[in-house]
Design an enzyme around this catalytic site. Structure first.
Site, PDB file in Angstrom:
ATOM      1  N   HIS A  95       9.140   0.241  -4.170  1.00  0.00           N
ATOM      2  CA  HIS A  95       9.671  -0.182  -2.927  1.00  0.00           C
ATOM      3  C   HIS A  95      10.853  -0.132  -2.944  1.00  0.00           C
ATOM      4  O   HIS A  95      12.077  -1.202  -1.972  1.00  0.00           O
ATOM      5  CB  HIS A  95      10.232  -1.827  -4.213  1.00  0.00           C
ATOM      6  CG  HIS A  95       9.178  -2.699  -4.501  1.00  0.00           C
ATOM      7  ND1 HIS A  95       7.877  -2.984  -4.333  1.00  0.00           N
ATOM      8  CD2 HIS A  95       8.573  -2.298  -6.025  1.00  0.00           C
ATOM      9  CE1 HIS A  95       7.391  -3.517  -5.294  1.00  0.00           C
ATOM     10  NE2 HIS A  95       7.626  -3.003  -6.283  1.00  0.00           N
TER      11      HIS A  95
ATOM     12  N   SER B  58      15.191  19.053  20.446  1.00  0.00           N
ATOM     13  CA  SER B  58      15.154  17.781  21.895  1.00  0.00           C
ATOM     14  C   SER B  58      15.342  18.091  22.988  1.00  0.00           C
ATOM     15  O   SER B  58      16.006  19.237  22.930  1.00  0.00           O
ATOM     16  CB  SER B  58      16.112  16.762  20.791  1.00  0.00           C
ATOM     17  OG  SER B  58      16.834  15.886  21.442  1.00  0.00           O
TER      18      SER B  58
END
Length: 481
Positions: A188, A313
């Site tokens: 979780h 990038s």
């Protein structure tokens, strides 16, 4: 300048354009020329069986008036698909432009090659006179289903499956290499019982191997039984032949497929639904792997190896993006969409025949192409990362609370053994640890506050997040032991 005027023609899809290098092996088996070459093979082998094969009753040939083919004639016939290249593709296309029927174009193409036989073989060869043997008692689907099955079988066994096994084997080698490397687990998204990096990779190896085993054992079915699957024309033309035996012999021993005796005009395609469903399932396991690795990279568990000269990038020079895993995700999703459509569409046909399967099957190459592209990117991505040992160690050092599980479980065992003060173990450990930052000293103080026997207390005090990995290392490769 219109792009449509540029020659050679510009590819419409990325599989044949940008990603051609990665997907080109499938062209050999799943392109339109590959299908036509296989159709020629089926037609030729059917001719050879009818002329030189058995009729199920021990009589040769099946048809009266045909002399057994010589070895030279058989070699010539089998050379027809073998030399099917650019000139043959163009000639077949010209016939199809006239007939508007791809299989009829194959028949006429073979007729041309039979006419040429006299110039290649001795002048008295019977091949030019055997044009009526081409496509004898066949409907187009007798040829198509066998050709498609052989094309798909070769594409899977010679291209897709070896690539999938290469990736799985590489993953298995990394699982073995890092089977003892402790790592914080997250359930979780929260710190949980530690595992090892190798064991987590081995989970994917185990899952993938199960699916690859199914794919490796896949049946590829075929039929040759006429216009509605009744052998109607066969039995009228040659009533004394055992057409069931001939059909079984041809599909099984000549075509290398599993014989399907009960069909409509088309082979029912259930084997294709099974195969594509399993590959789609495999894709989803691979998708899970790609997502997990992407998140491990984001978390810092894996570090990427920068490619010299590459740009992460256009504006942020520092970036090394996990683009191979992202590429794999997208292409696996595309592959699944194609495969799921194939699996659901191909198993239905209106009454004895409709053409929905014909155009649908022309997308098998795309379905497997996207998956093959994803496999290539996943494998390349896995080869360009390595564990970040500092981050892995720091995560474990910062989460001593994960030892709450073994402590409360040991308290349960101690309570059964009669030790006092061990009641409500879960609640006691929860009160100590939940939502708090816990240190090694906190753990030792808590252990000392309870009436553990000496051996258990010592064992718990020796425990660290790094050593609390249970049998994780032994589980790596367990299914192969």
């Amino acid at each position: 300048m219109q792009l449509t005027q540029i020659l050679p023609a510009i590819a419409l899809t990325s599989l044949d354009g940008r990603y051609h290098k990665q997907t080109v092996p499938l062209v050999e088996y799943l392109s339109e020329p590959a299908l036509n070459r296989e159709r020629i093979t089926v037609e030729i082998e059917w001719m050879i069986l009818l002329a030189n094969g058995f009729d199920g009753n021990g009589n040769r040939p099946v048809l009266e008036g045909i002399k057994p083919l010589t070895d030279a004639e058989i070699r010539y016939l089998r050379s027809i698909p073998e030399v099917f290249g650019a000139e043959g593709i163009a000639r077949h296309a010209a016939y199809e432009a006239k007939t508007h029927h791809d299989v009829k174009a194959v028949e006429y193409y073979i007729d041309d090659e039979l006419d040429r036989a006299s110039s290649v073989l001795v002048a008295n060869t019977q091949l030019p006179n055997l044009k009526t043997l081409v496509h004898f008692a066949c409907t187009s689907e007798d040829i198509n289903n066998l050709a498609n099955a052989r094309c798909v079988k070769k594409a899977i066994t010679l291209v897709w499956l070896p690539k999938a096994r290469e990736l799985t084997d590489f993953l298995a080698s990394k699982a073995e290499e890092f089977k003892d490397l402790p790592m914080l687990a997250l359930t979780h998204g929260q710190p949980a019982t530690p595992t090892t990096l190798g064991k987590e990779l081995a989970v994917f190896v185990h899952r993938l191997n199960r699916q690859l085993k199914h794919i490796g054992n896949q049946e590829y079915l075929g039929k040759i039984n006429g216009a509605t699957g009744t052998f109607g024309a066969h039995t009228v033309a040659c009533p004394n032949a055992d057409w069931l035996a001939i059909s079984r012999e041809f599909v099984t021993n000549r075509m290398g497929l599993t014989w399907n005796p009960l069909t409509t005009q088309i082979e029912s395609h259930d084997w294709q639904a099974e195969l594509y469903g399993t590959i789609s399932h495999t894709n989803r396991i691979l998708h899970n792997l790609a997502v997990d690795i992407w998140m491990y990279i984001s978390r810092g568990v894996f570090a990427q190896v920068p490619v010299k000269g590459a740009t992460g990038s256009s504006t942020m020079p520092h970036k090394v993006n996990p683009i191979r895993f992202e590429n794999a995700e997208a292409n696996l999703e595309l592959s699944c969409s194609f495969l799921d459509t194939l699996a659901s569409t191909l198993v239905e046909s209106r009454w004895q025949r409709d053409l929905t399967d014909s155009t649908t099957q022309r997308n098998i190459g795309a379905a497997l192409g996207y998956s093959l592209l994803a496999l290539d990117n996943l494998l390349g991505g896995l080869k360009s990362i390595h564990p970040n040992f500092d981050v892995i160690a720091r995560e474990l050092d910062e989460n001593w609370e994960v030892l709450g599980e073994p402590i409360q479980t040991a308290m349960r065992a101690q309570e059964f053994a009669g030790r006092k003060g061990m009641e409500r173990p879960y609640e006691k450990v929860k009160e100590l640890m939940r939502g708090k930052s816990i240190s090694k000293a906190d753990i030792e103080t808590f252990i000392d506050s309870l009436d553990f026997d000496e051996a258990t207390a010592a064992r718990l005090k020796e425990l660290t997040p790094q050593t609390y990995t249970g049998l994780a290392a032994r589980l790596v490769g367990f299914d192969r032991q």
